[in-house]
Scaffold this active site. Structure first.
Site, PDB file in Angstrom:
ATOM      1  N   HIS A 129       0.048   1.646 -13.053  1.00  0.00           N
ATOM      2  CA  HIS A 129       0.823   0.511 -13.582  1.00  0.00           C
ATOM      3  C   HIS A 129       2.287   0.946 -13.733  1.00  0.00           C
ATOM      4  CE1 HIS A 129       1.615  -3.155 -15.772  1.00  0.00           C
ATOM      5  NE2 HIS A 129       2.283  -2.425 -16.653  1.00  0.00           N
ATOM      6  N   LEU A 146     -10.447  -7.678 -12.974  1.00  0.00           N
ATOM      7  CA  LEU A 146     -11.868  -7.319 -12.880  1.00  0.00           C
ATOM      8  C   LEU A 146     -12.513  -7.574 -14.236  1.00  0.00           C
ATOM      9  CD1 LEU A 146     -11.266  -4.040 -10.869  1.00  0.00           C
ATOM     10  CD2 LEU A 146     -12.355  -6.119  -9.986  1.00  0.00           C
ATOM     11  N   MET A 155      -4.501  -6.985  -6.909  1.00  0.00           N
ATOM     12  CA  MET A 155      -3.998  -8.061  -7.759  1.00  0.00           C
ATOM     13  C   MET A 155      -5.076  -9.038  -8.245  1.00  0.00           C
ATOM     14  SD  MET A 155      -0.957  -7.070  -8.014  1.00  0.00           S
ATOM     15  CE  MET A 155      -0.076  -8.409  -8.813  1.00  0.00           C
ATOM     16  N   ASN A 177      -6.325   3.008 -12.417  1.00  0.00           N
ATOM     17  CA  ASN A 177      -5.278   2.077 -11.989  1.00  0.00           C
ATOM     18  C   ASN A 177      -3.924   2.745 -12.180  1.00  0.00           C
ATOM     19  OD1 ASN A 177      -4.067  -0.485 -11.312  1.00  0.00           O
ATOM     20  ND2 ASN A 177      -3.649  -0.795 -13.486  1.00  0.00           N
ATOM     21  N   GLY A 214       0.774  -1.241   0.000  1.00  0.00           N
ATOM     22  CA  GLY A 214       0.000   0.000   0.000  1.00  0.00           C
ATOM     23  C   GLY A 214       0.806   1.291   0.000  1.00  0.00           C
ATOM     24  N   ASN A 273       1.308   3.164  -2.627  1.00  0.00           N
ATOM     25  CA  ASN A 273       0.524   4.129  -3.416  1.00  0.00           C
ATOM     26  C   ASN A 273      -0.693   4.608  -2.637  1.00  0.00           C
ATOM     27  OD1 ASN A 273       1.563   4.668  -6.264  1.00  0.00           O
ATOM     28  ND2 ASN A 273       1.856   2.448  -6.049  1.00  0.00           N
TER      29      ASN A 273
END
Ligand code: GRF
Length: 216
Positions: free
Chosen positions: A112, A96, A93, A110, A15, A17
Site C-alpha cells: 500500500h 476481498l 483493485m 499487500n 504491474g 510491483n
C-alpha cells in the site's frame, strides 16, 4: 537449497510491483518463485510482464461472476491448483471478503502506498500532501478483512518535499515499493516472519538507529 516458496501474484494494472518480484525471483538465491499471475482485468499491462518471463497467467474477470463469493471461489481454486503458498496483492483493485481472507490468513500480503495506518484507501499521495505531513511512504502488510489493515511487515519512509505534486511523490514512493515488496517476500520465505498478538515479529531483524528529520 530447500524448496522455494510458491507465490501467486494478483494484479489489476500495469504491474510494476509484479516486475520487482519477477526481477528478484530471477536471482537463483531468492527463496521464492512466482508460479502464477492472475488478473481480474483482461488487458492489465502486468500480464505481458509475466508472459515475457514465461510465468503462467490467468484472467479471472470479476464481471463474469454473480457477486464476490463466486469470483473469490474461482480465484481460490486457481491459486490452489497452481500450488500457491503465499499470495501477493500487487495493485489488485478488488476488495476481498472475510471468507477469502480467512482461508488465506497470514498467507496473503499487500503493498500500500502510505505509511499505514495513515492514509488507507485511494489517492494517498494527494491526501498526504494536503494534510501537510512531512513523510509518506509505503507498507507491506498481511491482509485482514478490513481494507488496508493487518500486521505490518516492512515500511519505507519517504520525505515529502515543499513543492511536491502527487505524481512526483508517487514516483519516489514507487522506487521504495519496488525494494520493500521483494524484501518482505524474502523475509517470509526465509521463515523469519511470525504474527504474534496481531503484530509481526522478524527473526534477526536489522533495524536502523538513525532518524530522518524533514526539513533537515
Ligand atoms: C502501487 O502503488 C501499490 O502500492 C498499490 O497499487 C499500485 C500498483 O502499481 N497497491 P503497480 O501496478 O504495481 O505498478
Amino acid at each position: 537449497m530447500s524448496a522455494k516458496l510458491k507465490l501467486g501474484i494478483l494484479i489489476s494494472g500495469r504491474g510494476s510491483n509484479l516486475q520487482s518480484l519477477i526481477d528478484a525471483a530471477l536471482d537463483s538465491d531468492f527463496p521464492a518463485e512466482i508460479v502464477t499471475v492472475i488478473s481480474n482485468v483482461p488487458d492489465a499491462g502486468g500480464l505481458k510482464r509475466a508472459q515475457q518471463t514465461n510465468i503462467p497467467t490467468t484472467v479471472i474477470n470479476h464481471k463474469d461472476f454473480d457477486g464476490r463469493e463466486p469470483f473469490q471461489d474461482a480465484l481460490h481454486d486457481a491459486l490452489t491448483s497452481a500450488g500457491v503458498e503465499l499470495i501477493c496483492l500487487a495493485g489488485f483493485m478488488r476488495l476481498l471478503t472475510d471468507s477469502f481472507v480467512n482461508r488465506w490468513l497470514d498467507k496473503l500480503i499487500n503493498i500500500h502506498p502510505s505509511i499505514l495506518p495513515s492514509f488507507k484507501g485511494l489517492h494517498t499521495h494527494e491526501r498526504a500532501i494536503k494534510a501537510g505531513v512531512r513523510f509518506s511512504g509505503c507498507t507491506v502488510h498481511f491482509v485482514r478483512p478490513e481494507m488496508d489493515d493487518g500486521p505490518i511487515i516492512v515500511q519505507a519512509a519517504v520525505p515529502i518535499h515543499q513543492e511536491d505534486t502527487p505524481d512526483a511523490l508517487a514516483g519516489r514512493v514507487l522506487i521504495e515499493e519496488h525494494k520493500i515488496y521483494p524484501l518482505a517476500v524474502k523475509l517470509i520465505a526465509e521463515g523469519r516472519v511470525s504474527v504474534e498478538n496481531g503484530a509481526v515479529k522478524i527473526k534477526n531483524a536489522v533495524n536502523p538507529d538513525s532518524a530522518i528529520i524533514n526539513p533537515s
